[in-house]
Write an enzyme that holds these catalytic residues in place. Structure first.
Site, short mmCIF file in Angstrom:
data_model
loop_
_atom_site.label_atom_id
_atom_site.label_comp_id
_atom_site.label_asym_id
_atom_site.label_seq_id
_atom_site.Cartn_x
_atom_site.Cartn_y
_atom_site.Cartn_z
N GLU A 68 25.50 86.44 -39.20
CA GLU A 68 26.05 87.38 -38.20
C GLU A 68 27.23 88.18 -38.73
O GLU A 68 28.25 88.31 -38.06
CB GLU A 68 26.41 86.62 -36.92
CG GLU A 68 25.22 85.87 -36.34
CD GLU A 68 25.54 85.04 -35.10
OE1 GLU A 68 26.64 85.19 -34.56
OE2 GLU A 68 24.68 84.25 -34.70
N GLU A 93 15.65 80.87 -35.88
CA GLU A 93 16.23 80.20 -34.70
C GLU A 93 15.42 80.52 -33.43
O GLU A 93 15.98 80.83 -32.39
CB GLU A 93 17.68 80.67 -34.49
CG GLU A 93 18.57 80.50 -35.70
CD GLU A 93 20.03 80.84 -35.45
OE1 GLU A 93 20.44 80.99 -34.27
OE2 GLU A 93 20.77 80.96 -36.44
O1 G3I Z 1 30.34 68.18 -29.04
C1 G3I Z 1 31.19 68.77 -28.05
C2 G3I Z 1 31.30 67.84 -26.85
O2 G3I Z 1 31.94 66.65 -27.25
C3 G3I Z 1 32.09 68.56 -25.75
O3 G3I Z 1 32.11 67.76 -24.60
C4 G3I Z 1 31.46 69.89 -25.41
C5 G3I Z 1 32.26 70.67 -24.36
O4 G3I Z 1 32.29 72.04 -24.63
O5 G3I Z 1 31.40 70.66 -26.59
C6 G3I Z 1 30.59 70.07 -27.61
O6 G3I Z 1 30.55 70.90 -28.71
C7 G3I Z 1 29.77 72.07 -28.57
C8 G3I Z 1 28.66 72.03 -29.63
O7 G3I Z 1 27.95 73.25 -29.60
C9 G3I Z 1 27.67 70.89 -29.42
O8 G3I Z 1 26.97 71.04 -28.24
C10 G3I Z 1 30.68 73.27 -28.80
O9 G3I Z 1 31.60 73.38 -27.74
C11 G3I Z 1 29.85 74.52 -28.88
O10 G3I Z 1 30.68 75.62 -29.26
C12 G3I Z 1 28.74 74.38 -29.90
O11 G3I Z 1 27.95 75.53 -29.79
C13 G3I Z 1 27.03 75.79 -30.84
C14 G3I Z 1 27.24 77.22 -31.32
O12 G3I Z 1 26.24 77.58 -32.25
C15 G3I Z 1 28.60 77.37 -32.01
O13 G3I Z 1 28.65 76.66 -33.21
C16 G3I Z 1 25.63 75.60 -30.28
O14 G3I Z 1 25.39 74.22 -30.01
C17 G3I Z 1 24.61 76.09 -31.31
O15 G3I Z 1 23.31 76.05 -30.75
C18 G3I Z 1 24.94 77.53 -31.70
O16 G3I Z 1 24.03 77.95 -32.67
C19 G3I Z 1 24.09 79.33 -33.04
C20 G3I Z 1 23.75 79.44 -34.50
O17 G3I Z 1 24.60 78.61 -35.27
C21 G3I Z 1 23.84 80.90 -34.97
N1 G3I Z 1 22.99 81.74 -34.14
C22 G3I Z 1 23.19 81.63 -32.71
C23 G3I Z 1 23.06 80.18 -32.25
C24 G3I Z 1 23.21 80.06 -30.78
O18 G3I Z 1 24.50 80.45 -30.37
#
Ligand code: G3I
Length: 358
Positions: A155, A262
């Site tokens: 991105e 994805e």
């Molecule tokens: O693990 C914590 C948990 O302990 C907590 O209670 C909760 C509350 O917010 O957060 C949890 O962490 C989250 C994590 O995902 C696991 O679910 C983070 O806040 C959250 O920011 C994180 O989001 C991920 C995001 O990328 C940012 O890294 C998404 O799961 C993941 O699916 C998403 O993936 C991205 C790709 O890397 C790039 N392309 C887009 C795609 C979707 O956004």
């Protein structure tokens, strides 16, 4: 531009029907066995390793593993100077035991850059440049020959339209050259690894797509070691196939590897921001399920027909069940974007995808 026509006919995709067997596992054909190219899914290893039902399905259907979050910079280096590779080592052991390809998502992404890196970079631009080199050398070097390919930069372009993403510490501090530098470092650390530029909405936003292709073609011309283009392919039911086909075809014309990296297919709308979902449809009807199955079918068919076999890096789903999908918590809506339902039972989408791969 060459345009090869594809013929698509609608038909019914039947779900499993009735109650699941006692162990909950419904025997269906395996996606990766049917496919001529690798089929992957993104997972979070901590819940996954304690979830036998999910593991059973994962082993059955997939021969490629992408870490949803575990391989991002914030997971590996939550604080300065400390690399934590323990989870990746465990993931690697799992993929090796199960004969699966491990794909590295991702090296440089504004959104997975920890705050301590951002703070330090603002004070000391040269440090960021040096840090990027050390980080990539250390990380890619450690998994040389083990991680098959990487999303080197994720991105790096604006959410909408043409242009580099300006709200990125990497661009702010280093300018657009950080993108090609990252590719050089990754290639130096593992000359055999397949190196991708990965982005979203490039299958539908033609301005963004054209900007990406110009960048990629310029890299190829100047010998920047890029080997592939990743289309995240977080699509909606109403994204026209003709548009997706034209961008896939044009990307294939570069001669690079093409990864649908994805994939999911949602019904509702969103504005690409956290919490930005619009709940237009509240329940999943059988008609919607059939339409989604048809879309999975068509997507698999487009990939097969438009991407030459030696450029098919594979199709990776961003999670493969509606229980764990990122779409719900991220956009704050209910949706059903994947091929298995909340109870880990197959949806018509699975059968559509299988049919397209076959
Ligand atoms: O693990 C914590 C948990 O302990 C907590 O209670 C909760 C509350 O917010 O957060 C949890 O962490 C989250 C994590 O995902 C696991 O679910 C983070 O806040 C959250 O920011 C994180 O989001 C991920 C995001 O990328 C940012 O890294 C998404 O799961 C993941 O699916 C998403 O993936 C991205 C790709 O890397 C790039 N392309 C887009 C795609 C979707 O956004």
């Amino acid at each position: 531009m060459k345009l090869r026509y594809i013929f698509i006919t609608p038909f019914l995709f039947f779900g499993c029907g009735g109650l699941p067997p006692e162990d909950g596992f419904i025997d269906v054909d395996s996606l990766h066995t049917i496919s001529n190219f690798p089929i992957g899914a993104a997972l979070r290893f901590l819940p996954f390793r304690n979830d036998p039902a999910l593991q059973r399905l994962q082993k059955h259907h997939f021969d490629s593993y992408t870490a949803g979050n575990d391989m991002k910079m914030y997971s590996i280096m939550p604080e300065e100077g400390v690399y934590d590779f323990s989870l990746i080592d465990a993931i690697l052991a799992y993929t090796q035991e199960n004969d699966q390809r491990l794909f590295g998502h991702n090296l440089i992404w504004h959104s997975s850059t920890p705050n301590w890196v951002k703070k330090k970079a603002q004070k000391d631009p040269e440090w960021l440049s040096d840090f990027m080199k050390r980080y990539i050398y250390t990380y890619v070097g450690r998994y040389r020959g083990a991680v098959h390919g990487w999303d080197v930069v994720n991105e790096g372009l604006r959410t909408k339209g043409g242009g580099y993403r300006e709200d990125s510490i990497w661009y702010e501090v280093l300018g657009s050259r950080y993108i090609e530098q990252a590719f050089h470092y990754a290639h130096e650390a593992d000359p055999e690894a397949v190196l991708f530029y990965n982005d979203f909405n490039t299958e539908r936003d033609l301005e963004k797509f054209n900007f990406m292709i110009d960048m990629v073609e310029d890299f190829i011309k100047r010998g920047v070691p890029i080997s592939g283009i990743g289309f995240q392919m977080h699509i909606r039911m109403d994204i026209p196939n003709e548009v997706i086909a034209s961008t896939l075809q044009r990307a294939a014309d570069t001669g690079l590897q093409i990864h649908l990296s994805e994939v999911d297919i949602i019904f509702n709308h969103h504005d690409d921001t956290r919490g930005g979902g619009v709940q237009k449809l509240k329940t999943l009807t059988p008609k919607m399920e059939q339409a989604q199955a048809q879309k999975y079918y068509e997507l698999a068919l487009m990939y097969q027909n438009l991407i030459p076999a030696d450029q098919q890096y594979g199709i990776t789903l961003w999670g493969f069940n509606d229980r764990d999908t990122w779409i719900r918590p991220f956009f704050g809506i209910q949706d059903w974007p994947t091929i298995y339902d909340e109870r880990l039972q197959p949806k018509p989408a699975l059968y559509g995808f299988l049919k397209g791969l076959r």
